[in-house]
Design an enzyme around this catalytic site. Structure first.
Site, mmCIF file in Angstrom:
data_model
loop_
_atom_site.group_PDB
_atom_site.id
_atom_site.type_symbol
_atom_site.label_atom_id
_atom_site.label_comp_id
_atom_site.label_asym_id
_atom_site.label_seq_id
_atom_site.Cartn_x
_atom_site.Cartn_y
_atom_site.Cartn_z
ATOM 1 N N GLN A 1 0.814 -1.224 0.000
ATOM 2 C CA GLN A 1 0.003 0.017 -0.133
ATOM 3 C C GLN A 1 0.773 1.455 -0.089
ATOM 4 O O GLN A 1 0.594 2.251 -0.717
ATOM 5 C CB GLN A 1 -1.002 0.083 1.390
ATOM 6 C CG GLN A 1 -1.962 1.266 1.227
ATOM 7 C CD GLN A 1 -2.961 1.225 2.444
ATOM 8 O OE1 GLN A 1 -3.429 2.446 2.588
ATOM 9 N NE2 GLN A 1 -2.911 0.370 3.077
ATOM 10 N N GLU B 1 1.061 -1.326 8.070
ATOM 11 C CA GLU B 1 0.530 0.043 8.583
ATOM 12 C C GLU B 1 0.210 0.002 10.255
ATOM 13 O O GLU B 1 0.909 1.009 10.704
ATOM 14 C CB GLU B 1 -1.026 -0.237 8.037
ATOM 15 C CG GLU B 1 -2.074 0.808 8.471
ATOM 16 C CD GLU B 1 -1.780 2.208 8.173
ATOM 17 O OE1 GLU B 1 -1.441 2.429 6.862
ATOM 18 O OE2 GLU B 1 -1.668 3.079 9.015
ATOM 19 N N ASP C 1 0.631 3.611 6.026
ATOM 20 C CA ASP C 1 1.069 3.423 4.641
ATOM 21 C C ASP C 1 0.787 4.749 3.688
ATOM 22 O O ASP C 1 1.541 5.081 2.938
ATOM 23 C CB ASP C 1 0.011 2.260 4.038
ATOM 24 C CG ASP C 1 0.614 1.047 4.559
ATOM 25 O OD1 ASP C 1 1.585 0.913 4.826
ATOM 26 O OD2 ASP C 1 -0.053 -0.253 4.782
ATOM 27 N N GLY D 1 -7.181 20.415 18.645
ATOM 28 C CA GLY D 1 -6.823 21.848 18.557
ATOM 29 C C GLY D 1 -7.378 22.875 19.850
ATOM 30 O O GLY D 1 -7.785 22.243 21.004
ATOM 31 N N GLY D 2 -7.301 24.055 19.522
ATOM 32 C CA GLY D 2 -7.657 24.979 20.615
ATOM 33 C C GLY D 2 -9.060 24.813 21.192
ATOM 34 O O GLY D 2 -9.482 25.806 21.948
HETATM 35 N N1 CAO Z 1 11.646 -10.303 -8.868
HETATM 36 C C1 CAO Z 1 12.413 -10.925 -8.069
HETATM 37 N N2 CAO Z 1 12.344 -10.988 -6.792
HETATM 38 C C2 CAO Z 1 11.455 -10.004 -6.268
HETATM 39 C C3 CAO Z 1 10.756 -9.091 -7.180
HETATM 40 C C4 CAO Z 1 10.743 -9.197 -8.736
HETATM 41 N N3 CAO Z 1 10.365 -8.504 -9.324
HETATM 42 N N4 CAO Z 1 9.980 -8.062 -6.552
HETATM 43 C C5 CAO Z 1 10.279 -8.512 -5.231
HETATM 44 N N5 CAO Z 1 11.238 -9.701 -5.042
HETATM 45 C C6 CAO Z 1 12.013 -10.301 -3.875
HETATM 46 C C7 CAO Z 1 12.719 -9.284 -3.126
HETATM 47 O O1 CAO Z 1 13.787 -9.084 -3.692
HETATM 48 C C8 CAO Z 1 12.656 -9.807 -1.836
HETATM 49 O O2 CAO Z 1 13.792 -11.059 -1.861
HETATM 50 P P1 CAO Z 1 14.893 -11.227 -0.917
HETATM 51 O O3 CAO Z 1 14.130 -11.191 0.513
HETATM 52 O O4 CAO Z 1 15.529 -12.383 -1.212
HETATM 53 O O5 CAO Z 1 15.860 -9.943 -0.598
HETATM 54 C C9 CAO Z 1 11.192 -10.660 -1.786
HETATM 55 O O6 CAO Z 1 10.788 -10.579 -3.099
HETATM 56 C C10 CAO Z 1 10.411 -10.218 -0.672
HETATM 57 O O7 CAO Z 1 10.489 -8.741 -0.610
HETATM 58 P P2 CAO Z 1 9.896 -8.234 0.592
HETATM 59 O O8 CAO Z 1 10.987 -8.627 1.896
HETATM 60 O O9 CAO Z 1 9.923 -6.482 0.683
HETATM 61 O O10 CAO Z 1 8.429 -8.539 0.837
HETATM 62 P P3 CAO Z 1 7.794 -9.089 2.147
HETATM 63 O O11 CAO Z 1 6.218 -9.790 1.767
HETATM 64 O O12 CAO Z 1 8.645 -10.201 2.782
HETATM 65 O O13 CAO Z 1 7.387 -8.030 3.194
HETATM 66 C C11 CAO Z 1 6.895 -5.767 3.686
HETATM 67 C C12 CAO Z 1 6.567 -6.989 3.161
HETATM 68 C C13 CAO Z 1 5.869 -4.625 3.337
HETATM 69 C C14 CAO Z 1 6.668 -6.050 5.187
HETATM 70 C C15 CAO Z 1 8.303 -5.017 3.387
HETATM 71 O O14 CAO Z 1 8.296 -5.287 2.031
HETATM 72 C C16 CAO Z 1 8.722 -3.950 4.014
HETATM 73 O O15 CAO Z 1 8.996 -3.864 5.389
HETATM 74 N N6 CAO Z 1 8.771 -2.770 3.364
HETATM 75 C C17 CAO Z 1 8.887 -1.596 3.987
HETATM 76 C C18 CAO Z 1 8.143 -0.855 4.595
HETATM 77 C C19 CAO Z 1 6.667 -0.846 3.882
HETATM 78 O O16 CAO Z 1 6.479 -0.209 2.863
HETATM 79 N N7 CAO Z 1 5.485 -1.440 4.587
HETATM 80 C C20 CAO Z 1 4.100 -0.979 4.047
HETATM 81 C C21 CAO Z 1 3.714 -2.334 3.503
HETATM 82 S S1 CAO Z 1 1.891 -1.735 3.320
HETATM 83 O O17 CAO Z 1 1.324 -2.174 4.700
#
Ligand code: CAO
Length: 423
Positions: free
Chosen positions: A16, A138, A167, A245-246
């Site tokens: 998001q 979030e 988010d 607010g106030g």
């Molecule tokens: N091709 C190949 N690999 C891909 C890819 C693509 N096109 N797109 C993503 N990937 C891979 C990434 O490289 C990653 O691999 P590694 O862990 O081996 O490096 C893997 O997919 C997973 O990515 P991720 O760790 O970002 O995803 P997740 O689902 O485990 O975590 C989230 C999700 C949101 C918790 C994490 O991305 C995060 O903390 N993001 C920053 C904070 C954020 O934006 N949070 C808001 C989310 S909305 O509530």
């Protein structure tokens, strides 16, 4: 013409926070190319699905006006595609877990070397510090950014809010950072890194609570419901529905509250209209009574005052109360349900609520661009199907010849492009 015509975004965002940012940029005219994993895509495509095998509303409502290319960024041929995209785009936006972009090989140094003009924009949960390696969603951000500890009632647990301040709020912050970095690039010719931590974004939106934390050192917070009889500790307490607010405010019952969970109105006892409030609620004697006439005298009696006003609001529907109070410039607001908002014609008229057609879903409602510009109108176009624009981007944006495209396809780096059923 649109404000961001000519700006091309390499959109590595998911879920998001990041998609909110790139959707805004797309509404302002940027060409947003969303990179997704072949066969999988943004995880939200399949989350909270209301119709089997159809992109979820979660996805469609955050990815309007974008193009989708599927690329496996860990495949060597896929990396070539990403590198070519970096060289063609102005901004790379990502919100992967900490370190994920580096692990793909796209460190800031590499990106900068490939395209010195590129802006690299990132969202992470936390900035540098004890939690910098944490994954964040979030509600974690709401809790860590000061929102949850200050939301809810004093006698209840911390609460998260429905507004996605972690988010979508952080996505908004990032969008501003990107536009500023592009503006600076106009002068310097060089890109820069832009980062927003969700904790910081939430805290920025909770700024008034850090204000109150410091006021607390100088005495009780007199506009809080805990004043004068409750106890204040050493941290800002939850204020229930008190105004931040106030001007004191509270949520009051309206006619029908027994059966309608949203038959309520937010009522603000704004000082300049106090006398009008007294007349409307049938308490003209409060206008001259020294216990009520001036704001400081009212502060210790706010609960009793709001209880009295509520006796009046309970005789009116929230809309009738709104009509009456507005005639006297008394600030108030009906508690609108999502159903009421979805049906509100004025929001349709301004494009804030829009109907969008989608080839596999049919028509659905979405929130349009809330930022209105007089010379850069936003039209909401449906979200892309997974990989819908892979071929066109390789051909028309990257100008790869058919032989090169065939080679990339054979490597498995881009999966099988899917085309829109209705096109
Ligand atoms: N091709 C190949 N690999 C891909 C890819 C693509 N096109 N797109 C993503 N990937 C891979 C990434 O490289 C990653 O691999 P590694 O862990 O081996 O490096 C893997 O997919 C997973 O990515 P991720 O760790 O970002 O995803 P997740 O689902 O485990 O975590 C989230 C999700 C949101 C918790 C994490 O991305 C995060 O903390 N993001 C920053 C904070 C954020 O934006 N949070 C808001 C989310 S909305 O509530």
């Amino acid at each position: 013409m649109k404000a961001l015509d000519g700006v091309r975004i390499l959109d590595f965002t998911h879920v998001q926070s990041g998609p909110t940012c790139t959707q805004l940029l797309a509404w302002f005219g940027a060409d947003v190319i969303k990179v997704e994993r072949p066969g999988v895509g943004d995880i939200t495509r399949g989350q909270l699905q209301d119709i089997p095998k159809v992109d979820s509303l979660y996805f469609t409502m955050l990815n309007h006006n974008k193009r989708s290319i599927t690329v496996d960024s860990k495949n060597p041929k896929g990396k070539e595609v990403i590198e070519a995209l970096i060289q063609t785009c102005d901004v790379l936006v990502e919100n992967f877990a900490p370190g994920a972009l580096d692990r793909m090989g796209f460190t800031w140094e590499r990106v900068h070397a490939l395209n010195p003009r590129m802006v690299l924009a990132s969202i992470k949960g936390f900035g540098p510090g004890p939690y910098e390696d944490c994954k964040v969603y979030e509600n974690v951000a709401q809790c860590a950014g000061g929102s949850a500890s200050t939301t809810g009632f004093d006698d209840g647990p911390p609460l998260v809010t429905g507004a996605q301040i972690g988010d979508s709020g952080t996505g908004l912050h990032l969008a501003l950072g990107i536009v500023c970095a592009l503006f600076q690039r106009n002068a310097t010719g060089v890109g820069q890194k832009v980062s927003v931590a969700m904790q910081d974004g939430v805290l920025n939106l909770c700024r008034v609570k850090l204000r109150d934390q410091q006021r607390l050192a100088h005495g009780p917070l007199t506009e809080f419901p805990q004043y004068p009889n409750g106890k204040f500790g050493d941290a800002v307490p939850r204020a229930g529905n008190a105004s931040g607010g106030g001007q004191p405010g509270w949520i009051l019952k309206c006619k029908g509250w027994e059966i309608d969970p949203n038959a309520y109105i937010y009522f603000i006892c704004q000082a300049p209209v106090w006398e009008k409030i007294c007349d409307v609620i049938g308490k003209p004697e409060w206008k001259t009574d020294s216990d009520y006439a001036k704001p400081p005298a009212r502060l210790p009696k706010l609960k009793q005052i709001f209880d009295t006003i509520e006796q009046w609001t309970m005789t009116k529907t929230k809309f009738d109360a709104m009509d009456i109070l507005n005639k006297y410039d008394i600030p108030c607001g009906p508690i609108l349900s999502m159903k009421e908002i979805a049906e509100e014609q004025s929001l349709r008229d301004t494009g804030t609520v829009v109907e969008v057609d989608h080839p596999t879903r049919g028509t659905y409602l979405s929130v349009g661009n809330p930022i209105k510009m007089s010379a850069s109108a936003s039209e909401v176009k449906r979200s892309p199907l997974l990989g819908e624009h892979t071929a066109e981007i390789l051909r028309d944006v990257l100008r790869f010849d058919p032989a090169r495209i065939a080679e990339i396809e054979a490597s498995g780096a881009i999966g099988a492009p899917v085309r829109a059923a209705a096109e």
